[in-house]
Design a protein around this motif. Structure first.
Motif, PDB file in Angstrom:
ATOM      1  N   VAL A  48       7.577  30.476  40.670  1.00 43.34           N
ATOM      2  CA  VAL A  48       8.523  29.285  40.195  1.00 43.34           C
ATOM      3  C   VAL A  48       7.737  28.088  40.695  1.00 43.34           C
ATOM      4  N   ILE A  49       7.852  27.192  39.951  1.00 43.16           N
ATOM      5  CA  ILE A  49       7.402  25.756  40.258  1.00 43.16           C
ATOM      6  C   ILE A  49       8.422  24.723  39.732  1.00 43.16           C
ATOM      7  N   LEU A  50       8.703  23.933  40.797  1.00 43.83           N
ATOM      8  CA  LEU A  50       9.436  22.647  40.418  1.00 43.83           C
ATOM      9  C   LEU A  50       8.414  21.496  40.343  1.00 43.83           C
ATOM     10  N   ALA A  51       8.507  20.600  39.172  1.00 45.74           N
ATOM     11  CA  ALA A  51       7.436  19.707  38.699  1.00 45.74           C
ATOM     12  C   ALA A  51       8.341  18.563  38.143  1.00 45.74           C
ATOM     13  N   VAL A  52       7.622  17.678  38.584  1.00 47.34           N
ATOM     14  CA  VAL A  52       8.103  16.082  37.871  1.00 47.34           C
ATOM     15  C   VAL A  52       6.887  15.630  37.034  1.00 47.34           C
ATOM     16  N   GLY A  53       7.203  14.974  35.801  1.00 50.30           N
ATOM     17  CA  GLY A  53       6.092  14.421  34.943  1.00 50.30           C
ATOM     18  C   GLY A  53       6.850  13.605  33.888  1.00 50.30           C
ATOM     19  N   GLU A  54       5.706  12.962  33.107  1.00 51.55           N
ATOM     20  CA  GLU A  54       6.386  11.632  32.329  1.00 51.55           C
ATOM     21  C   GLU A  54       6.913  12.479  31.119  1.00 51.55           C
ATOM     22  N   ASP A  55       6.506  13.463  30.762  1.00 58.44           N
ATOM     23  CA  ASP A  55       6.985  14.385  29.401  1.00 58.44           C
ATOM     24  C   ASP A  55       6.458  15.732  29.507  1.00 58.44           C
ATOM     25  N   ARG A  56       7.099  16.709  28.552  1.00 61.50           N
ATOM     26  CA  ARG A  56       6.542  17.800  28.345  1.00 61.50           C
ATOM     27  C   ARG A  56       5.139  18.151  28.072  1.00 61.50           C
ATOM     28  N   ALA A  57       4.594  17.405  27.341  1.00 63.41           N
ATOM     29  CA  ALA A  57       3.299  17.531  27.174  1.00 63.41           C
ATOM     30  C   ALA A  57       2.170  17.344  28.303  1.00 63.41           C
ATOM     31  N   ALA A  58       2.597  16.488  29.113  1.00 63.97           N
ATOM     32  CA  ALA A  58       2.000  16.396  30.402  1.00 63.97           C
ATOM     33  C   ALA A  58       2.046  17.659  31.266  1.00 63.97           C
ATOM     34  N   ILE A  59       3.343  18.149  31.380  1.00 64.79           N
ATOM     35  CA  ILE A  59       3.421  19.222  32.266  1.00 64.79           C
ATOM     36  C   ILE A  59       2.827  20.489  31.456  1.00 64.79           C
ATOM     37  N   GLU A  60       2.617  20.802  30.246  1.00 61.16           N
ATOM     38  CA  GLU A  60       2.171  21.676  29.643  1.00 61.16           C
ATOM     39  C   GLU A  60       0.270  21.778  29.749  1.00 61.16           C
ATOM     40  N   LYS A  61       0.057  20.497  29.934  1.00 64.21           N
ATOM     41  CA  LYS A  61      -1.576  20.359  30.234  1.00 64.21           C
ATOM     42  C   LYS A  61      -1.726  20.640  31.754  1.00 64.21           C
ATOM     43  N   VAL A  62      -0.970  20.479  32.726  1.00 65.83           N
ATOM     44  CA  VAL A  62      -0.940  20.875  34.003  1.00 65.83           C
ATOM     45  C   VAL A  62      -0.998  22.409  34.141  1.00 65.83           C
ATOM     46  N   ALA A  63      -0.187  22.918  33.546  1.00 69.02           N
ATOM     47  CA  ALA A  63      -0.026  24.559  33.417  1.00 69.02           C
ATOM     48  C   ALA A  63      -1.230  25.124  32.730  1.00 69.02           C
ATOM     49  N   ALA A  64      -1.641  24.479  31.819  1.00 67.89           N
ATOM     50  CA  ALA A  64      -2.899  25.180  30.927  1.00 67.89           C
ATOM     51  C   ALA A  64      -3.952  25.100  31.953  1.00 67.89           C
ATOM     52  N   ALA A  65      -4.045  24.240  33.009  1.00 63.13           N
ATOM     53  CA  ALA A  65      -5.130  24.131  33.915  1.00 63.13           C
ATOM     54  C   ALA A  65      -5.182  25.027  35.110  1.00 63.13           C
ATOM     55  N   ASP A  66      -3.863  25.771  35.261  1.00 65.75           N
ATOM     56  CA  ASP A  66      -3.905  26.768  36.379  1.00 65.75           C
ATOM     57  C   ASP A  66      -4.753  27.790  35.989  1.00 65.75           C
ATOM     58  N   PRO A  67      -5.776  28.171  36.993  1.00 64.25           N
ATOM     59  CA  PRO A  67      -6.696  29.297  36.875  1.00 64.25           C
ATOM     60  C   PRO A  67      -5.979  30.554  36.452  1.00 64.25           C
ATOM     61  N   PHE A  68      -4.918  30.929  36.806  1.00 68.63           N
ATOM     62  CA  PHE A  68      -4.103  32.034  36.249  1.00 68.63           C
ATOM     63  C   PHE A  68      -4.185  31.800  34.765  1.00 68.63           C
ATOM     64  N   THR A  69      -3.607  30.705  34.227  1.00 67.44           N
ATOM     65  CA  THR A  69      -3.745  30.708  32.796  1.00 67.44           C
ATOM     66  C   THR A  69      -5.099  30.742  32.107  1.00 67.44           C
ATOM     67  N   ALA A  70      -5.893  30.229  32.668  1.00 71.44           N
ATOM     68  CA  ALA A  70      -7.363  30.163  32.104  1.00 71.44           C
ATOM     69  C   ALA A  70      -7.759  31.413  32.216  1.00 71.44           C
ATOM     70  N   HIS A  71      -7.561  32.318  33.184  1.00 69.25           N
ATOM     71  CA  HIS A  71      -8.125  33.688  33.221  1.00 69.25           C
ATOM     72  C   HIS A  71      -7.100  34.869  32.681  1.00 69.25           C
ATOM     73  N   GLY A  72      -6.179  34.240  31.965  1.00 67.31           N
ATOM     74  CA  GLY A  72      -5.334  35.134  31.217  1.00 67.31           C
ATOM     75  C   GLY A  72      -4.383  36.120  31.937  1.00 67.31           C
ATOM     76  N   VAL A  73      -3.815  35.874  33.324  1.00 69.05           N
ATOM     77  CA  VAL A  73      -3.333  36.573  34.143  1.00 69.05           C
ATOM     78  C   VAL A  73      -1.796  36.235  34.381  1.00 69.05           C
ATOM     79  N   CYS A  74      -1.259  35.195  33.600  1.00 65.90           N
ATOM     80  CA  CYS A  74      -0.056  34.969  33.490  1.00 65.90           C
ATOM     81  C   CYS A  74       0.535  34.167  32.323  1.00 65.90           C
ATOM     82  N   THR A  75       1.817  34.081  32.031  1.00 65.98           N
ATOM     83  CA  THR A  75       2.160  33.059  31.005  1.00 65.98           C
ATOM     84  C   THR A  75       3.347  32.004  31.739  1.00 65.98           C
ATOM     85  N   TYR A  76       3.459  30.990  30.935  1.00 67.19           N
ATOM     86  CA  TYR A  76       4.258  29.933  31.637  1.00 67.19           C
ATOM     87  C   TYR A  76       5.561  29.908  30.642  1.00 67.19           C
TER      88      TYR A  76
END
Length: 99
Positions: A48-76
């Protein structure tokens, strides 16, 4: 504010192999002021992560950059909420009731 819930989709051995990259990514997001808290779920089937950001799109972009996401080992699962009450230490993140 956003709650990012990670669910692991691969064996823990694959996650552990990527943990150093994931922690470096977390550190970058803390340094950028995006993340304010994070940790593993118990039992260890995600995080679980608590995050602040301008909007959902910005947070989705951050999540997509997680190495766990890039390597397909987790979903958000990303949940946005309006912060209307906080502990004193989190007061800078209070948004008040929407108009």
């Amino acid at each position: 504010m956003f709650v990012l819930e990670l669910t692991y989709t691969a064996p823990l051995e694959r996650l552990d192999a990527l943990m150093e990259e994931h922690i470096a990514w977390l550190d970058d997001q803390y340094a950028a002021g995006v993340f304010i808290a994070s940790g593993r779920k118990n039992p260890r089937d995600g995080g679980v992560i608590l995050a602040v950001g301008e909007d959902r799109a910005a947070i989705e972009k951050v999540a997509a950059a997680d190495p766990f996401t890039a390597h397909g080992v987790c979903t958000y699962r990303i949940t946005e909420f309006i912060v209307t009450k906080t502990a004193d230490a989190l007061a800078p993140y209070s948004q008040g009731l929407p108009g």
